[in-house]
Design a protein around this motif. Structure first.
Motif, mmCIF file in Angstrom:
data_model
loop_
_atom_site.group_PDB
_atom_site.id
_atom_site.type_symbol
_atom_site.label_atom_id
_atom_site.label_comp_id
_atom_site.label_asym_id
_atom_site.label_seq_id
_atom_site.Cartn_x
_atom_site.Cartn_y
_atom_site.Cartn_z
ATOM 1 N N SER A 1 38.890 -11.729 19.152
ATOM 2 C CA SER A 1 37.786 -11.401 18.261
ATOM 3 C C SER A 1 37.301 -9.969 18.491
ATOM 4 C CB SER A 1 36.625 -12.368 18.476
ATOM 5 O OG SER A 1 36.034 -12.152 19.751
ATOM 6 N N ARG A 2 36.501 -9.484 17.525
ATOM 7 C CA ARG A 2 35.918 -8.146 17.647
ATOM 8 C C ARG A 2 35.021 -8.050 18.874
ATOM 9 N NH1 ARG A 2 32.929 -5.746 12.479
ATOM 10 N NH2 ARG A 2 35.088 -5.939 11.740
ATOM 11 N N GLN A 3 34.226 -9.109 19.142
ATOM 12 C CA GLN A 3 33.336 -9.103 20.293
ATOM 13 C C GLN A 3 34.127 -9.032 21.602
ATOM 14 O OE1 GLN A 3 30.433 -8.233 18.718
ATOM 15 N NE2 GLN A 3 29.418 -9.471 20.285
ATOM 16 N N GLU A 4 35.244 -9.700 21.645
ATOM 17 C CA GLU A 4 36.084 -9.652 22.858
ATOM 18 C C GLU A 4 36.653 -8.253 23.077
ATOM 19 O OE1 GLU A 4 37.463 -14.359 22.753
ATOM 20 O OE2 GLU A 4 38.853 -12.774 22.089
ATOM 21 N N TRP A 5 37.020 -7.583 21.997
ATOM 22 C CA TRP A 5 37.500 -6.209 22.141
ATOM 23 C C TRP A 5 36.374 -5.255 22.523
ATOM 24 C CZ3 TRP A 5 42.162 -4.940 23.197
ATOM 25 C CH2 TRP A 5 43.246 -5.679 22.716
ATOM 26 N N TYR A 6 35.153 -5.527 22.021
ATOM 27 C CA TYR A 6 33.994 -4.745 22.463
ATOM 28 C C TYR A 6 33.811 -4.883 23.972
ATOM 29 C CZ TYR A 6 32.287 -3.931 17.674
ATOM 30 O OH TYR A 6 32.147 -3.533 16.371
#
Length: 307
Positions: free
Chosen positions: A62-67
């Motif tokens: 997910s985007r949050q995991e990449w953040y």
């Protein structure tokens, strides 16, 4: 094994404390930022292999995991190690380890400012100030010349500790359910890439490396012992002991760094080094007094149950 946690705790303290001595020794042969990048090129690959083996999710999705990985790679790996490796060129292993031991204190300070549920009491403020005072005492600056090599180097190590503390707080603000092993692996790989970029911008090159036996030994020690094995022990202890007790590794590591620095590099800690370390430990105790009190009660209950 009855004393398993104690043995692992001491092993982690030795691995991470002696890493400061290995860094100092290796800086004789490597440009500093490139040295740090090489370390995490290899450590990141080893950690990723372990994440594939040990977890159900070996990569961020997910985007949050990449953040989360982005913050970890930028602050916990790249900024922390670039500042640390450059800073250690002008200070001792023990002094660097002691300044880095300020990280739990700085983490609490950043948390009070960035996390809405965190508040800083008068005693907490006193603890934070004592921690800063400890760094000042340790560096023993000359008022007539504040830009000596030693003072600038210790300031860089302080920036390393601050980067790590800020990264620790910011990762807590990101709502991502990523296994810690996976987060560490990808953060290491991203951090290594960022440090290679910084190394190039600073004009460092592989041609500047002296590939001696001692250089290879220092790099291999940092990759295998301090990074790969060290983090595996850390993950195990974090699950068993929790974040409060594991913080004490930060205060055992400088003792190991002082001993190994003396034995390997003939570094002798000064009275200012000891005094600064003492102030930082007291500051940590004031900041974490409630959590430490709870831990003591928990240990007493555990001992009473066994009896």
């Amino acid at each position: 094994m009855r004393y398993r946690n104690l043995v692992l705790f001491l092993a982690l303290a030795v691995a991470w404390g002696s890493a400061f001595t290995a860094i100092k020794a290796g800086l004789e042969f490597f440009p500093p930022v490139l040295f740090a990048a090489f370390r995490y090129d290899a450590a990141g690959v080893l950690m990723l292999a372990y994440a594939v083996y040990a977890t159900d999710q070996w990569r961020p999705v997910s985007r949050q995991e990449w953040y989360l990985v982005g913050v970890g790679g930028l602050l916990l790996i790249a900024a922390y190690h670039a500042f640390l490796f450059v800073g250690e060129q002008g200070t001792t292993s023990a002094a660097a380890a002691i300044i880095v031991s300020l990280s739990p204190v700085l983490t609490t300070g950043f948390a009070r400012g960035l996390l809405p549920d965190e508040r800083l009491t008068a005693l907490g403020i006193a603890g934070l100030l004592l921690g800063f005072a400890g760094v000042v005492v340790l560096s023993n600056p000359d008022p007539s010349n504040l830009v000596t090599r030693s003072t600038v180097s210790q300031l860089l190590v302080f920036l390393a500790a601050a980067s790590f503390a800020l990264g620790s707080v910011l990762t807590r603000r990101i709502d991502a359910d990523l296994p810690i092993e996976t987060m560490e692996a990808w953060s290491m790989l991203l951090g290594a890439v960022l440090m290679h970029v910084v190394s190039r911008l600073l004009g460092e090159s592989v041609a500047g490396v002296e590939w001696t036996a001692d250089a290879v030994l220092a790099l291999a020690y940092l990759v295998v012992v301090a990074s790969a094995l060290g983090f595996l022990v850390y993950f195990d202890l974090l699950e068993r002991l929790g974040p409060i007790e594991i913080n004490f590794v930060s205060y055992a590591a400088p003792v190991v760094a002082a001993v190994t620095g003396f034995l390997v590099l003939q570094e002798t800690p000064s009275v200012f080094t000891v005094a600064g370390f003492t102030l930082i430990v007291i500051g940590f105790a004031l900041l974490k007094r409630d959590a430490l009190r709870d831990e003591v009660r928990s240990i007493r209950r555990s001992i009473g149950t066994r009896d």
